[in-house]
Write a protein that holds these residues in place. Structure first.
Motif, short mmCIF file in Angstrom:
data_model
loop_
_atom_site.label_atom_id
_atom_site.label_comp_id
_atom_site.label_asym_id
_atom_site.label_seq_id
_atom_site.Cartn_x
_atom_site.Cartn_y
_atom_site.Cartn_z
N GLU A 50 2.53 1.73 -3.37
CA GLU A 50 1.54 2.23 -4.34
C GLU A 50 1.32 3.73 -4.16
O GLU A 50 1.19 4.46 -5.13
CB GLU A 50 0.23 1.46 -4.20
CG GLU A 50 0.29 0.06 -4.75
CD GLU A 50 -0.99 -0.73 -4.52
OE1 GLU A 50 -1.79 -0.38 -3.61
OE2 GLU A 50 -1.18 -1.72 -5.23
N GLU A 51 1.29 4.17 -2.92
CA GLU A 51 1.13 5.59 -2.63
C GLU A 51 2.32 6.39 -3.18
O GLU A 51 2.14 7.45 -3.79
CB GLU A 51 1.02 5.78 -1.11
CG GLU A 51 0.64 7.16 -0.68
CD GLU A 51 0.48 7.28 0.85
OE1 GLU A 51 0.44 8.42 1.31
OE2 GLU A 51 0.43 6.25 1.54
N ALA A 54 4.23 5.50 -5.69
CA ALA A 54 4.14 5.45 -7.16
C ALA A 54 3.11 6.44 -7.67
O ALA A 54 3.37 7.19 -8.62
CB ALA A 54 3.82 4.03 -7.62
N LYS A 55 1.93 6.47 -7.04
CA LYS A 55 0.87 7.39 -7.48
C LYS A 55 1.29 8.85 -7.32
O LYS A 55 0.87 9.70 -8.10
CB LYS A 55 -0.42 7.12 -6.69
CG LYS A 55 -1.13 5.86 -7.12
CD LYS A 55 -2.37 5.61 -6.28
CE LYS A 55 -3.00 4.29 -6.64
NZ LYS A 55 -4.10 3.95 -5.73
N ALA A 56 2.13 9.14 -6.32
CA ALA A 56 2.59 10.51 -6.09
C ALA A 56 3.74 10.89 -7.03
O ALA A 56 4.19 12.03 -7.02
CB ALA A 56 3.03 10.66 -4.64
N GLY A 57 4.22 9.92 -7.81
CA GLY A 57 5.33 10.20 -8.74
C GLY A 57 6.68 10.25 -8.06
O GLY A 57 7.64 10.77 -8.63
N ARG A 62 0.85 -1.21 0.00
CA ARG A 62 0.00 0.00 0.00
C ARG A 62 0.88 1.26 0.00
O ARG A 62 0.63 2.21 -0.73
CB ARG A 62 -0.95 0.01 1.20
CG ARG A 62 -2.12 -0.94 1.07
CD ARG A 62 -3.16 -0.74 2.17
NE ARG A 62 -2.62 -0.94 3.51
CZ ARG A 62 -2.53 -2.13 4.12
NH1 ARG A 62 -2.94 -3.23 3.51
NH2 ARG A 62 -2.04 -2.22 5.34
#
Length: 143
Positions: free
Chosen positions: A32-33, A35-38, A29
């Motif tokens: 993933e956070e 990755a989503k934030a770049g 989790r």
């Protein structure tokens, strides 16, 4: 700015003790956070030092020393490579990280050198050579 987050090893990671499902889920989790934030560029866990080796360079000689290595506090169990705006941002992301090990653990933050940090010694010719190498590596890792 790129930073490497270094997860320090402990006696359990050096013994090959794998994380439980709860920790794997929490780390997934968190990753993933990132990755989503770049922020996330790369990450990996490392096998125990018993499966590794060190090569010592001295007076023109290379000496191979097989693991395991005694000083657990000096060993690495895993890492992330992040792209962030500052060391302070990296610290804030690490503070949100699940504890990577049962019990006490430590994550070290180290900034990665960029081309401009080397000044004139990193000539335009050397920069072009490195860029070609990076493109070749990228091409191989995507195939």
């Amino acid at each position: 700015m790129r930073f490497m987050m270094i997860v320090k090893a402990n006696k359990d990671s050096e013994a090959g003790v794998m994380p439980d499902e709860k920790l794997i889920a929490a780390m997934t989790r968190y990753n993933e956070e990132l990755a989503k934030a770049g922020v996330l560029l790369d990450l990996a866990g490392l096998q125990p030092s018993s499966k590794g080796a060190r090569i010592k360079f001295s007076a023109g000689k290379r000496t191979v020393i097989d693991g395991p290595f005694a000083e657990t506090k000096e060993l690495i169990a895993g890492f992330w490579i992040w792209q962030v705006k500052s060391k302070e941002e990296a610290i804030e992301w690490v503070k949100r990280c699940p504890n990577p090990m049962p019990g006490e653990s430590e994550i070290e933050i180290r900034q990665i050198f960029e081309a401009e940090d080397f000044g004139e010694a990193f000539t335009p010719e050397l920069q072009e050579q490195e860029e070609r190498m990076r493109k070749e590596v990228e091409k191989r890792t995507k195939s």
